[in-house]
Design an enzyme around this catalytic site. Structure first.
Site, mmCIF file in Angstrom:
data_model
loop_
_atom_site.group_PDB
_atom_site.id
_atom_site.type_symbol
_atom_site.label_atom_id
_atom_site.label_comp_id
_atom_site.label_asym_id
_atom_site.label_seq_id
_atom_site.Cartn_x
_atom_site.Cartn_y
_atom_site.Cartn_z
ATOM 1 N N CYS A 1 23.574 -13.272 23.263
ATOM 2 C CA CYS A 1 22.738 -12.311 22.533
ATOM 3 C C CYS A 1 23.611 -11.249 21.856
ATOM 4 O O CYS A 1 24.263 -11.531 20.865
ATOM 5 C CB CYS A 1 21.678 -11.715 23.465
ATOM 6 S SG CYS A 1 20.327 -10.884 22.607
ATOM 7 N N HIS B 1 19.654 -16.105 26.411
ATOM 8 C CA HIS B 1 20.180 -15.744 27.731
ATOM 9 C C HIS B 1 19.924 -16.881 28.723
ATOM 10 O O HIS B 1 18.880 -16.914 29.358
ATOM 11 C CB HIS B 1 19.464 -14.502 28.265
ATOM 12 C CG HIS B 1 19.653 -13.256 27.471
ATOM 13 N ND1 HIS B 1 20.628 -12.334 27.756
ATOM 14 C CD2 HIS B 1 18.970 -12.769 26.411
ATOM 15 C CE1 HIS B 1 20.536 -11.326 26.896
ATOM 16 N NE2 HIS B 1 19.548 -11.571 26.065
ATOM 17 N N GLU C 1 21.454 -17.101 31.515
ATOM 18 C CA GLU C 1 21.677 -16.522 32.844
ATOM 19 C C GLU C 1 20.396 -16.024 33.494
ATOM 20 O O GLU C 1 20.355 -15.782 34.701
ATOM 21 C CB GLU C 1 22.705 -15.377 32.764
ATOM 22 C CG GLU C 1 22.211 -14.062 32.184
ATOM 23 C CD GLU C 1 22.134 -14.030 30.664
ATOM 24 O OE1 GLU C 1 21.779 -12.968 30.128
ATOM 25 O OE2 GLU C 1 22.433 -15.061 30.021
#
Length: 197
Positions: free
Chosen positions: A81, A175, A177
């Site tokens: 990002c 993202h 994660e």
């Protein structure tokens, strides 16, 4: 081969989540805030957040020039990002005084997918990752307007480039994660291992 040590730039963003994802992908993960910590890692993740804030904090912590230098030297780096924005050679719509660290020959557009309340999750097919689409979270996400000849497009979503690789640098608009899907981090850990050979 010994387990690679990969830092997560801990100025802003999903630091904890990246540390967890890297550990799940068999790396030694540690937070990096100072130049001396940067000097000790084999690779670096630049998390999301707000790119102008990350740029200012990097200057404040004396990290901007060491980051720029290590990336130019070939340090494996992964940006998500806002991290994608920081790795771009050019921002289409930069805030006043905003500078990137470069590393990928691409032009990016900030907040291209919309405002915070337009955030969404999507499945993204990423080249080089087996097992089907990656779950990605798009939060005020940028997209890549164009890439140079040296950059490889790894994924598109809704007609826009959302994952790119150039040499030892990789970046995603989304993202991974935040999803528990650690395959992009595993790809990056493999990149770090290959760079150490």
């Amino acid at each position: 081969m010994t387990t690679p040590v990969i830092g997560v730039l801990a100025l802003q963003g999903d630091v904890r989540e990246h540390l967890i994802a890297l550990a799940a992908a068999d790396a030694v993960a540690r937070a990096v805030r100072r130049p001396e910590e940067l000097a000790e890692v084999d690779g670096l993740v630049v998390p999301g957040g707000e790119s102008t804030t990350i740029s200012k904090l990097a200057d404040l912590f004396g990290m901007a020039e060491p980051l720029r230098a290590r990336i130019a030297e070939g340090l494996p780096v992964y940006g998500t990002c806002a991290g994608l924005i920081m790795l771009a050679d050019k921002i289409l719509d930069p805030r006043s005084g905003q500078e990137t660290w470069g590393g990928i020959d691409m032009i990016v557009r900030r907040n291209a997918f919309g405002r915070q309340n337009e955030s969404f999750e999507a499945r993204v097919d990423v080249a080089g990752i087996d097992g089907g689409p990656v779950e990605g979270v798009f939060i005020r996400a940028p997209w890549v307007e164009s890439v140079g000849a040296a950059a490889e497009v790894l994924a598109e979503y809704d007609g826009h480039i959302v994952a790119v690789r150039q040499g030892n640098a990789i970046a995603t608009s989304f993202h991974p994660e935040l999803t528990g899907d650690h395959r992009v981090h595993a790809l990056f850990v493999d990149m770090v291992r290959s760079a150490r050979v």
